[in-house]
Design a protein around this motif. Structure first.
Motif, short mmCIF file in Angstrom:
data_model
loop_
_atom_site.label_atom_id
_atom_site.label_comp_id
_atom_site.label_asym_id
_atom_site.label_seq_id
_atom_site.Cartn_x
_atom_site.Cartn_y
_atom_site.Cartn_z
N GLN A 114 -16.41 -19.14 -5.63
CA GLN A 114 -17.51 -18.33 -6.16
C GLN A 114 -18.31 -19.10 -7.18
OE1 GLN A 114 -16.47 -15.18 -8.83
NE2 GLN A 114 -18.00 -13.79 -8.00
N ARG A 115 -17.59 -19.83 -8.05
CA ARG A 115 -18.29 -20.62 -9.06
C ARG A 115 -19.10 -21.76 -8.43
NH1 ARG A 115 -16.73 -20.06 -14.46
NH2 ARG A 115 -16.12 -17.89 -14.79
N LEU A 116 -18.69 -22.20 -7.25
CA LEU A 116 -19.41 -23.26 -6.55
C LEU A 116 -20.52 -22.69 -5.66
CD1 LEU A 116 -16.36 -25.45 -5.48
CD2 LEU A 116 -18.14 -26.12 -7.10
N ASN A 117 -20.71 -21.36 -5.72
CA ASN A 117 -21.71 -20.69 -4.88
C ASN A 117 -21.43 -20.84 -3.39
OD1 ASN A 117 -23.47 -19.85 -7.12
ND2 ASN A 117 -23.83 -22.05 -7.34
N GLN A 118 -20.15 -21.02 -3.05
CA GLN A 118 -19.74 -21.07 -1.64
C GLN A 118 -19.25 -19.67 -1.26
OE1 GLN A 118 -17.05 -24.35 -0.86
NE2 GLN A 118 -18.27 -25.77 -2.09
N THR A 119 -20.22 -18.79 -1.04
CA THR A 119 -19.91 -17.37 -0.88
C THR A 119 -19.00 -17.09 0.30
OG1 THR A 119 -22.02 -16.81 -1.91
CG2 THR A 119 -20.94 -15.09 -0.64
N ASP A 120 -19.27 -17.70 1.44
CA ASP A 120 -18.45 -17.44 2.63
C ASP A 120 -17.00 -17.84 2.39
OD1 ASP A 120 -20.65 -16.46 3.91
OD2 ASP A 120 -21.05 -18.28 5.07
N ASN A 121 -16.81 -19.00 1.77
CA ASN A 121 -15.44 -19.44 1.48
C ASN A 121 -14.77 -18.52 0.47
OD1 ASN A 121 -15.54 -21.63 3.20
ND2 ASN A 121 -16.20 -23.06 1.63
N ALA A 122 -15.54 -18.07 -0.51
CA ALA A 122 -14.98 -17.18 -1.53
C ALA A 122 -14.54 -15.86 -0.90
CB ALA A 122 -16.01 -16.93 -2.63
N ILE A 123 -15.36 -15.31 -0.03
CA ILE A 123 -15.01 -14.05 0.64
C ILE A 123 -13.77 -14.24 1.51
CG2 ILE A 123 -15.77 -12.43 2.41
CD1 ILE A 123 -18.61 -12.70 1.27
N ALA A 124 -13.72 -15.35 2.25
CA ALA A 124 -12.56 -15.61 3.12
C ALA A 124 -11.28 -15.71 2.30
CB ALA A 124 -12.79 -16.88 3.92
N ALA A 125 -11.35 -16.41 1.16
CA ALA A 125 -10.16 -16.56 0.32
C ALA A 125 -9.74 -15.22 -0.27
CB ALA A 125 -10.42 -17.57 -0.79
N ALA A 126 -10.69 -14.40 -0.73
CA ALA A 126 -10.36 -13.09 -1.29
C ALA A 126 -9.76 -12.18 -0.22
CB ALA A 126 -11.60 -12.46 -1.90
N ARG A 127 -10.30 -12.22 0.98
CA ARG A 127 -9.75 -11.41 2.07
C ARG A 127 -8.33 -11.87 2.43
NH1 ARG A 127 -15.11 -11.03 6.00
NH2 ARG A 127 -16.08 -9.23 4.96
N ALA A 128 -8.12 -13.17 2.40
CA ALA A 128 -6.76 -13.68 2.67
C ALA A 128 -5.79 -13.18 1.60
CB ALA A 128 -6.78 -15.21 2.70
#
Length: 761
Positions: A114-128
Motif C-alpha cells: 500500500q505504501r508503494l502504491n501497488q494497490t493490486d498487490n496490497a489487496i491480494a495480500a490483505a485477502r490472503a
C-alpha cells in the motif's frame, strides 16, 4: 481521547483527528522490542531449536529453525516499514511466507504494498490474510482502508463493518462512518457516530472535531458546522475547532456570513498566530469585503510561513493590485506562477494568476506581454467549465486538501516516511542487529542440518542466506567452503575458504581445499601461493602434491616442480596411487623416459590400474618408440575395450609406421562410433581415405572434423587438398583461407596426434 479497544501484536491503525482531510490513515506496523509476548515467542523457538539439535533430533530442529527464520524475517520487514523502506520490507515479508505464513504477516505485506502504491498487490495480500484467518480484524481494516483510498466505498463498507463486529475500535468506527457518508447514507453515519460517542463515555471536543471533518469532507456542511460548534461549546479554545468552523462557513455560508467566518479565523489566530491556514483564510475574508490592506498583512504572513505555496502570492498580488501597488503585485503574481511550475494544467489558481498578471501588464503599458498572459488564461479557461466563483472555491479547497499531501488527487502518492526520533531509530537499529544474528544462526543451523541429511544443495543455499545476514558469523565460511568443495562446486568454495583462511591461516584443511579449488578452476598462481606453505609436507598428500606441481609447471617454474615430483616418486615406489601422480608430473614436464619408468613401476605393482598403459603409450609416442607404444595401448584396451583414446592412439602407431592401414581404419571407425564428434579421429580417417582415392568419403569425414572442432587449422588444410582433388576450387580456396587465418591466430599448430587429449590432468 479514550484508549483504543483494538491492539494488535504487530500492527496498529490510527487516524490523525487533527488532520484536515479525514480518511483512514495507512496502517503502520509496530515493531516494538518491548513486547513480551512476541519476544517470548522468538525465545521459545530459539530454546527449542537448541534442545533438539543437542539431542540429535534433526527433524524437529529444522522445524524450529524454520519458525525462527519466519518470525525474524517478519520482524525485520516490520522494522523496514517503520523506517520507510517499503520495497525492502515487501521483499523480506514475501520471503518469510514459506517459513511462517500468518494473517498478521500477510497484512503487514499489504501495508508495504500500500505504501508503494501497488494497490493490486496490497489487496491480494490483505485477502490472503483474511483467507488464513477470517476473524483477523487487522486484515479487514486494511482491506477496507485500501478500498476507501481508492474511493471504492461499496467495497470498503463490508470490510469496516466486519472490523466493528470482530474488534470494536474508534478509528474503524470513524472510518466506517465516513464511508456511510460517501455512500449517501447520513442516517447510518449519524447513528454510528452517536453510538461511538456513547461508547467513549465522555463528550470531548476531539470527537466532535472528528465528526465535523467527516461531514465537511463528504459535503454535509450543516452537520459539519453543528459538530464544530459542539466542540467549541465544550472548549472554546480547542485547537483547530475555530479554524474548521470558519472554513465551513466560508465555503458554504454565502456572502452574508463572511464576517462570521472571519471572526472564527481570528479566534484561531489568537490561539495559533503562526498558523498558515488561519492567516491565509483570514486574508481571503478580508479581501472579500475589500479590506485589502488588512488582507495584505495576512497574506504576507502566510507567505512567510509557507514560502513554497503559490496561493498566498496569488491573493497577495490580487489585493496589492486593488490598492494600485502594481510593482509589488507583479512581483508576487510572477512568484505564484513560478511556484506553480509546470502544473498549469492541474492547478486551479493558474488561470486566475495569468489573468491578473496579464491585466496588470496591459494596465502598465506592456500590452504585448500582457496579451500573452491573457491568452494563457483564456486557453486554461477553455479547458475548464468552472465559473470564477467555482474556481476560487476550488483554490481554497486545494489549499486545505494539500495540508497533508503535496501531490494532486490524480497523482500517485510518494511513499511516506514517518519521521523517527533519534531514540526510536537507535532502538530499531539495535533490534535489526539482533535479528540479523538470529537469522544468520538459524540459516546456518538449517545448512548444517541439511548436510547431516545429505542435502548439499540445500546446505549451500542456507549458508548463502546466513551470509546475507551476517557475513562473519562464526564457523559459517568454513562450513560453507568445505561443503561447496565436497559438492564439487569449486568456484563457490573459493570465496568462503579465502575469507576463512585469512582469519585462520593455520587451518590446513581449509588451505588444502582452497589450493585445490584454485587448481581445479585453473587459477594456478593462487594455487601455488596457497599451497607453498604446505610444501615441506605436501608429498604426504599425493593428489595435493600433484596439484601443486602442475600449478608450478603452468607458471613455468619447472625446477621447483621437478623437486616436488622427484620427492613424491622417491617415497612412492611401493605406492601405486602416489607413484601414478609422480609419473604424470614427469610426463607434463616432458621427461618421458622417467614417466615410462614410473608408469611401468605402477603396472608392475598393480597391472589393473586404469590409464597407466595408456600414459606409457603416450610417452612412448613422444619418444618415437611406436612399436612399444602399440603394445602399451593394446594392453590398455585389454583392460578397457571401450577406451576411445587408446583406440585412436593405437591407430596412430600404425599410421606413423605406415603399416596395417586396414586395422588403423577399423580402430578409427570404432573410436568414432564411441565418440561421434571425435575430430582428430575423423581427420586421420579422412587423410587415409584421401590417400586411397576415396575423395567424396574423405571430404565427408574432414567436413565432420571441421564441424566438431573448428579451431584446428590442420583439418582445414587437409580439407582444402580434398576439395581441390574434387575440383571444388572455391571450396578449396575458402578452406585454405580459413587455415591461414587460424594459423596466424594460434601461432602454433595443434598436433594431429591429439595433444589436447594427452594431458594427464
Amino acid at each position: 481521547m479514550a484508549a483504543r479497544v483494538l491492539i494488535f501484536v504487530l500492527l496498529f491503525f490510527t487516524i490523525n483527528i487533527d488532520a484536515q482531510r479525514i480518511n483512514p490513515k495507512k496502517a503502520d506496523p509496530v515493531t516494538t522490542t518491548q513486547n513480551n509476548e512476541t519476544a517470548d515467542e522468538l525465545r521459545k523457538h530459539l530454546s527449542a531449536a537448541e534442545t533438539y539439535q543437542i539431542s540429535g533430533d534433526l527433524v524437529n530442529a529444522a522445524v524450529e529453525n524454520r519458525a525462527i527464520v519466519g518470525i525474524a524475517l517478519q520482524r525485520v520487514g516490520n522494522i523496514l516499514i517503520e523506517e520507510g523502506e517499503y520495497a525492502s520490507a515487501a521483499v523480506l515479508l514475501t520471503e518469510s511466507i514459506p517459513y511462517a505464513d500468518s494473517s498478521e504477516n500477510r497484512t503487514n505485506l499489504a501495508v508495504a504494498y500500500q505504501r508503494l502504491n501497488q494497490t493490486d498487490n496490497a489487496i491480494a495480500a490483505a485477502r490472503a490474510a483474511i483467507e488464513i484467518d477470517p476473524k483477523f480484524a487487522g486484515a479487514h481494516y486494511l482491506l477496507g482502508n485500501i478500498y476507501f483510498q481508492n474511493e471504492d466505498y461499496e467495497s470498503a463498507r463490508p470490510e469496516l463493518e466486519k472490523v466493528l463486529l470482530l474488534a470494536p475500535d474508534f478509528d474503524a468506527a470513524l472510518a466506517l462512518g465516513i464511508t456511510y457518508l460517501h455512500l449517501k447514507q447520513p442516517d447510518r453515519a449519524k447513528l454510528l457516530f452517536e453510538e461511538l460517542q456513547i461508547s467513549l463515555g465522555k463528550d470531548t471536543p476531539d470527537i466532535h472535531v472528528s465528526f465535523g471533518q467527516a461531514y465537511e469532507q463528504t459535503n454535509y456542511p450543516l452537520e459539519a458546522e453543528r459538530e464544530f460548534k459542539r466542540a467549541l461549546a465544550i472548549d472554546p479554545k480547542h485547537p483547530r475547532a475555530s479554524f474548521f468552523l470558519g472554513y465551513v462557513i466560508l465555503q458554504h455560508g454565502g456572502s452574508d456570513r463572511i464576517a462570521e467566518a472571519g471572526k472564527a479565523f481570528e479566534d484561531e489566530l489568537k490561539l495559533s498566530p503562526g498558523d498558515f491556514y488561519s492567516n491565509f483564510f483570514a486574508g481571503i475574508v478580508a479581501s472579500s469585503v475589500n479590506k485589502h490592506q488588512e488582507a495584505i498583512a495576512y497574506f504576507e504572513k502566510s507567505a512567510k510561513i509557507r514560502p513554497t505555496r503559490p496561493e498566498s502570492f496569488l491573493f497577495l498580488g490580487a489585493s496589492q493590485s486593488e490598492l494600485n501597488e502594481l510593482a509589488a503585485a507583479e512581483k508576487n503574481l510572477r512568484q505564484a506562477i513560478a511556484l506553480a511550475g509546470n502544473e498549469t494544467g492541474t492547478n486551479f489558481e493558474s488561470r486566475r494568476t495569468h489573468f491578473l498578471l496579464g491585466r496588470l501588464l496591459v494596465r502598465t503599458g506592456r500590452k504585448e506581454e500582457g496579451e500573452k498572459e491573457l491568452k494563457i488564461a483564456s486557453e486554461l479557461q477553455a479547458k475548464s467549465i468552472q465559473t470564477a466563483r467555482d474556481e476560487i472555491s476550488q483554490i481554497l479547497g486545494q489549499v486545505v486538501g494539500n495540508r497533508n499531501s503535496t501531490t494532486g488527487k490524480n497523482e500517485p502518492a510518494t511513499p511516506e516516511k514517518d519521521a523517527l526520533t533519534p531514540e526510536r531509530a537507535a532502538e530499531l537499529k539495535k533490534f535489526r542487529v539482533y535479528l540479523s544474528d538470529v537469522l544468520a544462526q538459524a540459516f546456518h543451523n538449517l545448512g548444517v542440518i541439511a548436510i547431516q541429511n545429505g542435502q548439499a544443495d540445500g546446505a549451500l543455499e542456507n549458508f548463502a542466506l546466513a551470509a546475507k545476514w551476517r557475513p562473519d558469523f562464526p564457523g559459517l565460511d568454513r562450513n560453507w567452503g568445505i561443503v561447496s568443495f565436497r559438492a564439487g562446486k569449486f568456484d563457490a568454495a573459493i570465496g568462503p575458504l579465502e575469507r576463512h583462511l585469512k582469519a585462520n591461516p593455520n587451518d590446513n584443511l581449509a588451505r588444502q581445499m582452497l589450493g585445490s579449488s584454485y587448481y581445479l578452476t585453473k587459477e594456478f598462481g593462487k594455487a601455488a601461493e596457497v599451497l607453498k606453505v604446505l610444501e615441506p609436507v605436501i608429498v604426504t598428500n599425493p593428489e595435493l602434491a600433484y596439484f601443486y606441481g602442475i600449478s608450478l609447471i603452468q607458471l613455468k617454474r619447472n625446477q621447483e616442480a621437478v623437486r616436488i615430483f622427484d620427492k613424491l616418486a622417491e617415497i612412492s615406489q611401493d605406492k601405486t596411487e602416489s607413484l601414478f601422480y609422480a609419473a604424470q608430473g614427469f610426463m607434463m614436464l616432458g621427461d618421458f623416459e622417467r614417466a615410462v619408468t614410473d608408469f611401468r613401476r605402477v603396472v608392475a605393482l598393480d597391472p589393473s590400474v586404469a590409464k597407466a598403459n595408456y600414459f606409457i603409450g603416450q610417452s612412448l609416442i613422444r619418444l618415437n618408440r611406436f612399436e612399444e607404444a602399440e603394445k602399451a595401448f593394446s594392453r590398455e584396451l585389454e583392460l578397457n575395450p571401450t577406451d576411445v583414446l587408446s583406440k585412436y592412439h593405437l591407430a596412430l602407431t600404425f599410421i606413423e609406421r605406415k603399416i596395417a592401414t586396414d586395422k588403423a581404419v577399423a580402430l578409427l571407425e570404432e573410436a568414432i562410433g564411441l565418440k561421434y564428434d571425435y575430430a582428430d579421429a575423423r581427420y586421420q580417417l579422412g587423410k587415409i581415405l584421401l590417400e586411397r582415392g576415396e575423395t567424396p568419403k574423405a571430404i565427408e569425414q574432414l567436413e565432420f572434423a571441421a564441424i566438431a572442432d573448428a579451431t584446428k587449422e590442420y583439418i582445414y588444410y587437409q580439407l582444402s587438398i580434398a576439395y581441390r582433388k574434387a575440383a571444388r576450387k572455391d571450396d578449396a580456396d575458402r578452406a585454405l583461407k580459413r587455415y591461414q587465418e587460424l594459423k596466424a591466430a594460434n601461432r602454433k599448430t595443434d598436433s594431429p596426434m591429439g595433444n589436447n587429449e594427452n594431458s594427464p590432468e
